[in-house]
Design a protein around this motif. Structure first.
Motif, mmCIF file in Angstrom:
data_model
loop_
_atom_site.group_PDB
_atom_site.id
_atom_site.type_symbol
_atom_site.label_atom_id
_atom_site.label_comp_id
_atom_site.label_asym_id
_atom_site.label_seq_id
_atom_site.Cartn_x
_atom_site.Cartn_y
_atom_site.Cartn_z
ATOM 1 N N ALA A 227 0.839 -1.201 0.000
ATOM 2 C CA ALA A 227 0.000 0.000 0.000
ATOM 3 C C ALA A 227 0.874 1.251 0.000
ATOM 4 N N ILE A 228 0.905 1.930 -1.146
ATOM 5 C CA ILE A 228 1.704 3.158 -1.233
ATOM 6 C C ILE A 228 0.813 4.377 -1.484
ATOM 7 N N ASN A 229 -0.498 4.156 -1.472
ATOM 8 C CA ASN A 229 -1.426 5.287 -1.464
ATOM 9 C C ASN A 229 -2.643 4.860 -0.635
ATOM 10 N N VAL B 140 0.744 2.351 -16.579
ATOM 11 C CA VAL B 140 1.860 2.732 -17.458
ATOM 12 C C VAL B 140 1.931 4.237 -17.689
ATOM 13 N N CYS B 141 0.873 4.910 -17.359
ATOM 14 C CA CYS B 141 0.844 6.365 -17.443
ATOM 15 C C CYS B 141 1.986 6.980 -16.633
ATOM 16 N N ASN B 142 2.438 6.254 -15.618
ATOM 17 C CA ASN B 142 3.511 6.745 -14.756
ATOM 18 C C ASN B 142 4.916 6.488 -15.298
ATOM 19 N N LYS C 27 -8.866 -0.580 -6.459
ATOM 20 C CA LYS C 27 -8.274 -1.230 -5.282
ATOM 21 C C LYS C 27 -6.780 -0.907 -5.169
ATOM 22 N N SER C 28 -6.226 -0.341 -6.259
ATOM 23 C CA SER C 28 -4.827 0.068 -6.227
ATOM 24 C C SER C 28 -4.704 1.592 -6.320
ATOM 25 N N GLY C 29 -5.858 2.278 -6.289
ATOM 26 C CA GLY C 29 -5.840 3.731 -6.390
ATOM 27 C C GLY C 29 -5.610 4.240 -7.798
ATOM 28 N N GLY C 30 -6.152 3.509 -8.767
ATOM 29 C CA GLY C 30 -5.987 3.936 -10.161
ATOM 30 C C GLY C 30 -7.236 3.679 -10.982
ATOM 31 N N ALA C 31 -7.333 4.335 -12.139
ATOM 32 C CA ALA C 31 -8.496 4.111 -13.017
ATOM 33 C C ALA C 31 -8.103 4.454 -14.467
HETATM 34 N N1 ARG Z 1 -0.886 1.821 -7.054
HETATM 35 C C1 ARG Z 1 -0.357 2.795 -7.961
HETATM 36 C C2 ARG Z 1 0.546 3.768 -7.202
HETATM 37 O O1 ARG Z 1 0.254 4.068 -6.071
HETATM 38 C C3 ARG Z 1 -1.452 3.513 -8.665
HETATM 39 C C4 ARG Z 1 -0.968 4.472 -9.710
HETATM 40 C C5 ARG Z 1 -2.057 5.228 -10.367
HETATM 41 N N2 ARG Z 1 -1.556 6.028 -11.421
HETATM 42 C C6 ARG Z 1 -1.914 7.269 -11.686
HETATM 43 N N3 ARG Z 1 -1.475 7.818 -12.775
HETATM 44 N N4 ARG Z 1 -2.660 7.962 -10.887
HETATM 45 O O2 ARG Z 1 1.540 4.224 -7.700
#
Ligand code: ARG
Length: 270
Positions: A25-27, A72-74, A258-262
């Protein structure tokens, strides 16, 4: 007139959720068990919705030990034939960097940022509203300082946006540009100075409610006149968007939430 956000989208990169799980959990949103079949179905629905708008979708395979690689946006920020590579704030995601670098090189991109230490989470925090304007989020994940270097990608203006609090930890969780004068946004996620700046530059922006923000409605992608968003857009917001000529396509993103993404997190604009 400058080309609006939705016009910029021609080709995107996505990573199928072969190994998507929530193991750390990083968010603050992270937790729960991912239904893999459902995740695949949702991911495909999003991909189809993007292709229906005439955008080409390229894919990259997920590495089995990197559960968040679907986002992958990141991976970096693309500008024409260049990409400024990300440097993740958390060690849990740092392993993704080398795989993205390899893909960008193999696909003919000039890469920047390899040697710089500043935190930067790519398209999660940085988004063009038109070719001349980069919205640059900083706070939980990207450093403000990095944008001095991101600027070397090209000739555009960088508008720094301060994110406050931990819930809306990337710019794309609370801000989606619609056109030259408007974004879909959640004001409480920003410092007062940034709120004022957004309203000054984008006076027709549409503020979402707390409930919509929690449903990650701002984690939307604008493709031409379509807003692809997670389920939860209020009727009032839909009506306002319709008045401006935008249709809303809602895609169930429950597994990725569930991972904070969409929607936006799963797609890198090339
Ligand atoms: N679990 C990922 C994180 O905390 C989710 C990333 C969501 N990406 C975004 N572009 N908001 O890094």
């Amino acid at each position: 007139m400058a080309r609006a956000a939705g016009q910029l989208m021609k080709r995107v990169l996505m990573v199928p959720p072969q190994h998507f799980t929530v193991t750390y959990a990083i968010n603050p949103w992270m937790g729960g068990t991912v239904d893999k079949t459902k995740a695949f179905k949702q991911w495909n629905e999003l991909k189809n919705a993007i292709e229906d708008e005439g955008v080409e979708v390229l894919t990259l395979d997920q590495v089995s030990t990197l559960p968040d690689m679907v986002f992958v946006c990141n991976s970096g920020l693309v500008h024409k034939d260049k990409v400024y590579l990300s440097r993740f704030a958390h060690k849990e995601r740092s392993g993704e960097q080398e795989h993205y670098l390899k893909w960008f090189k193999a696909n003919g991109f000039k890469t920047l940022g390899e040697d710089y230490p500043e935190r930067f989470e790519g398209g999660g925090d940085a988004v063009f509203s038109d070719p001349n304007t980069l919205w640059a989020g900083y706070g939980a994940r990207s450093s403000e300082k990095v944008y001095g270097k991101v600027q070397s990608l090209g000739d555009f203006e960088v508008v720094r946006c301060e994110l406050v609090g931990d819930k809306f930890y990337h710019l794309d969780t609370c801000f989606a540009p619609l056109d030259e004068k408007a974004a879909l946004w959640y004001p409480p996620a920003f410092s007062k100075a940034t709120q004022d700046e957004i309203l000054r530059r984008l006076p027709n922006s549409i503020a979402v409610s707390d409930e919509e923000a929690k449903a990650f409605v701002c984690n939307a992608i604008t493709v031409r006149k379509a807003v692809l968003s997670p389920i939860g857009v209020a009727d009032k917001t839909k009506a306002t968007l319709a008045e401006r000529g935008f249709k809303v396509v809602e895609v169930d993103m429950s597994e990725f939430m569930k991972s904070g993404g969409a929607c936006q997190c799963l797609v890198l604009r090339l």
